[in-house]
Design a protein around this motif. Structure first.
Motif, PDB file in Angstrom:
ATOM      1  N   LEU A 113       0.657  13.082   6.352  1.00 30.10           N
ATOM      2  CA  LEU A 113       0.622  12.109   5.267  1.00 30.10           C
ATOM      3  C   LEU A 113      -0.260  10.915   5.605  1.00 30.10           C
ATOM      4  CD1 LEU A 113       4.390  12.071   4.175  1.00 30.10           C
ATOM      5  CD2 LEU A 113       2.470  13.165   3.019  1.00 30.10           C
ATOM      6  N   SER A 114      -0.279  10.503   6.863  1.00 26.13           N
ATOM      7  CA  SER A 114      -1.055   9.332   7.242  1.00 26.13           C
ATOM      8  C   SER A 114      -2.525   9.637   7.483  1.00 26.13           C
ATOM      9  CB  SER A 114      -0.447   8.703   8.502  1.00 26.13           C
ATOM     10  OG  SER A 114      -1.204   7.607   8.946  1.00 26.13           O
ATOM     11  N   GLU A 115      -2.821  10.791   8.082  1.00 26.13           N
ATOM     12  CA  GLU A 115      -4.180  11.051   8.541  1.00 26.13           C
ATOM     13  C   GLU A 115      -4.952  12.042   7.681  1.00 26.13           C
ATOM     14  OE1 GLU A 115      -5.506   9.411  10.963  1.00 26.13           O
ATOM     15  OE2 GLU A 115      -3.710   8.366  11.653  1.00 26.13           O
ATOM     16  N   PHE A 116      -4.258  12.935   6.955  1.00 28.13           N
ATOM     17  CA  PHE A 116      -4.956  14.020   6.281  1.00 28.13           C
ATOM     18  C   PHE A 116      -4.719  14.075   4.775  1.00 28.13           C
ATOM     19  CE2 PHE A 116      -4.286  15.403  10.667  1.00 28.13           C
ATOM     20  CZ  PHE A 116      -5.563  15.808  11.033  1.00 28.13           C
ATOM     21  N   ALA A 117      -3.633  13.473   4.285  1.00 34.58           N
ATOM     22  CA  ALA A 117      -3.326  13.601   2.850  1.00 34.58           C
ATOM     23  C   ALA A 117      -4.374  12.904   2.000  1.00 34.58           C
ATOM     24  CB  ALA A 117      -1.940  13.033   2.562  1.00 34.58           C
ATOM     25  N   GLN A 118      -4.664  11.618   2.299  1.00 34.35           N
ATOM     26  CA  GLN A 118      -5.735  10.870   1.638  1.00 34.35           C
ATOM     27  C   GLN A 118      -5.624  10.921   0.111  1.00 34.35           C
ATOM     28  OE1 GLN A 118      -9.293  12.582   3.271  1.00 34.35           O
ATOM     29  NE2 GLN A 118      -9.050  11.601   5.266  1.00 34.35           N
ATOM     30  N   GLY A 119      -4.428  10.647  -0.396  1.00 34.61           N
ATOM     31  CA  GLY A 119      -4.219  10.583  -1.836  1.00 34.61           C
ATOM     32  C   GLY A 119      -4.194  11.920  -2.533  1.00 34.61           C
ATOM     33  N   SER A 120      -4.070  13.027  -1.804  1.00 36.33           N
ATOM     34  CA  SER A 120      -4.051  14.348  -2.422  1.00 36.33           C
ATOM     35  C   SER A 120      -2.736  14.572  -3.160  1.00 36.33           C
ATOM     36  CB  SER A 120      -4.240  15.431  -1.362  1.00 36.33           C
ATOM     37  OG  SER A 120      -3.148  15.437  -0.456  1.00 36.33           O
ATOM     38  N   LEU A 121      -2.737  15.552  -4.057  1.00 38.66           N
ATOM     39  CA  LEU A 121      -1.534  15.860  -4.827  1.00 38.66           C
ATOM     40  C   LEU A 121      -0.417  16.355  -3.921  1.00 38.66           C
ATOM     41  CD1 LEU A 121      -0.119  16.198  -7.547  1.00 38.66           C
ATOM     42  CD2 LEU A 121      -1.123  18.499  -7.703  1.00 38.66           C
ATOM     43  N   LEU A 122      -0.765  17.187  -2.941  1.00 36.78           N
ATOM     44  CA  LEU A 122       0.246  17.678  -2.010  1.00 36.78           C
ATOM     45  C   LEU A 122       0.869  16.531  -1.230  1.00 36.78           C
ATOM     46  CD1 LEU A 122       1.735  20.006  -0.660  1.00 36.78           C
ATOM     47  CD2 LEU A 122      -0.187  20.245   0.938  1.00 36.78           C
ATOM     48  N   GLY A 123       0.041  15.560  -0.821  1.00 35.48           N
ATOM     49  CA  GLY A 123       0.573  14.415  -0.104  1.00 35.48           C
ATOM     50  C   GLY A 123       1.515  13.590  -0.959  1.00 35.48           C
ATOM     51  N   LYS A 124       1.175  13.375  -2.223  1.00 34.96           N
ATOM     52  CA  LYS A 124       2.041  12.603  -3.121  1.00 34.96           C
ATOM     53  C   LYS A 124       3.362  13.323  -3.360  1.00 34.96           C
ATOM     54  CE  LYS A 124      -1.807  10.365  -5.545  1.00 34.96           C
ATOM     55  NZ  LYS A 124      -2.503  10.202  -6.838  1.00 34.96           N
ATOM     56  N   VAL A 125       3.304  14.642  -3.562  1.00 33.11           N
ATOM     57  CA  VAL A 125       4.534  15.409  -3.788  1.00 33.11           C
ATOM     58  C   VAL A 125       5.400  15.407  -2.540  1.00 33.11           C
ATOM     59  CG1 VAL A 125       5.438  17.716  -4.266  1.00 33.11           C
ATOM     60  CG2 VAL A 125       3.487  16.854  -5.561  1.00 33.11           C
ATOM     61  N   THR A 126       4.772  15.573  -1.376  1.00 29.79           N
ATOM     62  CA  THR A 126       5.518  15.562  -0.115  1.00 29.79           C
ATOM     63  C   THR A 126       6.192  14.222   0.114  1.00 29.79           C
ATOM     64  OG1 THR A 126       3.946  17.137   0.831  1.00 29.79           O
ATOM     65  CG2 THR A 126       5.342  15.925   2.366  1.00 29.79           C
ATOM     66  N   ARG A 127       5.480  13.146  -0.147  1.00 27.55           N
ATOM     67  CA  ARG A 127       6.050  11.802   0.037  1.00 27.55           C
ATOM     68  C   ARG A 127       7.208  11.564  -0.933  1.00 27.55           C
ATOM     69  NH1 ARG A 127       1.655   9.571  -0.324  1.00 27.55           N
ATOM     70  NH2 ARG A 127       1.081   9.440   1.884  1.00 27.55           N
ATOM     71  N   PHE A 128       7.058  12.032  -2.160  1.00 25.72           N
ATOM     72  CA  PHE A 128       8.111  11.869  -3.169  1.00 25.72           C
ATOM     73  C   PHE A 128       9.365  12.652  -2.768  1.00 25.72           C
ATOM     74  CE2 PHE A 128      10.128  13.505  -7.091  1.00 25.72           C
ATOM     75  CZ  PHE A 128      10.585  12.311  -7.613  1.00 25.72           C
ATOM     76  N   LEU A 129       9.189  13.908  -2.335  1.00 28.23           N
ATOM     77  CA  LEU A 129      10.342  14.714  -1.922  1.00 28.23           C
ATOM     78  C   LEU A 129      10.993  14.140  -0.667  1.00 28.23           C
ATOM     79  CD1 LEU A 129       8.951  18.327  -2.522  1.00 28.23           C
ATOM     80  CD2 LEU A 129      10.536  17.034  -3.951  1.00 28.23           C
ATOM     81  N   ASN A 130      10.194  13.588   0.219  1.00 32.53           N
ATOM     82  CA  ASN A 130      10.763  12.981   1.422  1.00 32.53           C
ATOM     83  C   ASN A 130      11.609  11.762   1.070  1.00 32.53           C
ATOM     84  OD1 ASN A 130      10.599  12.761   4.547  1.00 32.53           O
ATOM     85  ND2 ASN A 130      10.082  10.709   3.838  1.00 32.53           N
ATOM     86  N   ASP A 131      11.163  10.971   0.088  1.00 30.99           N
ATOM     87  CA  ASP A 131      11.955   9.817  -0.342  1.00 30.99           C
ATOM     88  C   ASP A 131      13.286  10.261  -0.951  1.00 30.99           C
ATOM     89  OD1 ASP A 131       9.967   8.136   0.528  1.00 30.99           O
ATOM     90  OD2 ASP A 131       9.028   7.920  -1.437  1.00 30.99           O
ATOM     91  N   THR A 176       7.030   7.723  11.170  1.00 34.58           N
ATOM     92  CA  THR A 176       5.751   8.199  11.708  1.00 34.58           C
ATOM     93  C   THR A 176       4.597   7.756  10.823  1.00 34.58           C
ATOM     94  OG1 THR A 176       6.822  10.139  12.711  1.00 34.58           O
ATOM     95  CG2 THR A 176       4.436  10.243  12.378  1.00 34.58           C
ATOM     96  N   GLU A 177       4.743   7.928   9.518  1.00 38.86           N
ATOM     97  CA  GLU A 177       3.673   7.513   8.604  1.00 38.86           C
ATOM     98  C   GLU A 177       3.431   6.009   8.684  1.00 38.86           C
ATOM     99  OE1 GLU A 177       2.438   7.813   3.862  1.00 38.86           O
ATOM    100  OE2 GLU A 177       4.475   8.312   4.514  1.00 38.86           O
TER     101      GLU A 177
END
Length: 300
Positions: A113-131, A176-177
């Motif tokens: 999420l910190s180094e590779f997501a870079q605003g991607s849809l997968l990163g946003k969905v992953t962050r939302f599910l983690n919350d 970590t993020e």
């Protein structure tokens, strides 16, 4: 020339005095003192109860540790002497298994999420599910693992470890993020300028720079799962006898406290106090260690 300067400063001073409202100033000062007084009173009120709980826990738990063979005997039948050896070993096994399962997943997800997501849809969905997972009650996680691994089969230590791992993952992901986002971009740019590939920059530069923060996050996650009762109640259950078989129900301190505190037997009450003291001391040590590591890294 100095006389003119003095005369020119007098009207400004007079104008300030005319604009100064002493009554309004006194009103705001008293309001500030009143708010500060309420804040201090609330702090003292909370500290009194916390101190009372800790003192009671220490006195009752220490008596249990002195009167009972806590570390050398297993949980006893009612009205007989015994200890907490099986519960201590079972808690250590289940908690460390959950940490070893959940921490690597959380670390890798936080790095992504910190180094590779870079605003991607997968990163946003992953962050939302983690919350969502971060705010989910632990009893819901226990029921989920119960339906997934226990229902129709049997209670087991591995089911309890997986439930605790699901609690560890979102905590480690968030810390970590956040810790990796605090690493200055100039460090990454310097590594790129030297021709470092991205995978090596992440593993050799950014992770090393945030190593203390990542360790703190893992320790805080471990402290979080140490005293969890509800997930283990639906997964690992309990075991009166000494066992290291993670495929079967296994003893653990949180469920032992729950079972013994609800019983009418005095010896079980004594063991429940001793178990509560052990868990509180372990959580306190882990939190102090995490603060120490985090404070040392920030001072550097």
């Amino acid at each position: 020339m100095p006389t003119n300067t003095m005369h020119s400063a007098l009207p400004a001073q007079t104008g300030f005095d005319s604009r100064y409202d002493k009554r309004l100033y006194n009103k705001r000062r008293w309001a500030n003192k009143l708010g500060l007084g309420f804040a201090i009173s609330a702090m003292v009120f909370g500290l009194i109860w916390l101190f009372w709980i800790l003192v009671t826990l220490f006195v009752e738990g220490f008596q249990g540790m002195v009167q009972m063979p806590i570390f050398t005997a297993d949980t006893p039948p009612p009205m007989s002497e015994g200890g907490l050896r099986n519960a201590i070993v079972g808690s250590v096994m289940v908690a460390f298994s959950g940490l070893f399962i959940g921490a690597p997943i959380g670390l890798m997800t936080g790095i992504y999420l910190s180094e590779f997501a870079q605003g991607s849809l997968l990163g946003k969905v992953t962050r939302f599910l983690n919350d969502i997972l971060l705010s989910a009650p632990s009893i819901v996680i226990g029921l989920f693992i119960y339906a997934l691994m226990v229902k129709g089969q049997s209670f087991s230590g591995w089911a309890g470890a997986l439930a605790l791992a699901l609690i560890v993952v979102p905590v480690v992901v968030r810390t970590t993020e956040n810790m990796l986002n605090l690493v200055p971009n100039s460090i990454r740019e310097a590594a790129y300028a030297l021709g470092t590939p991205k995978w090596k920059m992440v593993t050799q530069v950014t992770i090393k720079a945030a190593r203390a923060g990542l360790t703190t996050g893992v320790l805080l996650a471990f402290a979080r799962i140490t005293g969890e009762t509800a997930p283990l109640l639906f997964t690992a259950l309990n075991n009166q006898y000494f066992s290291t078989d993670m495929g079967e129900p296994i003893a653990n301190l949180p469920n032992t406290i729950y079972q013994f505190a609800m019983s009418p037997y005095d010896n079980w009450h004594t063991l429940a106090w001793a178990a509560a003291l052990l868990i509180t001391a372990s959580v306190l040590v882990l939190n102090v260690l995490a603060r120490f590591i985090g404070g040392r890294s920030s001072s550097k």
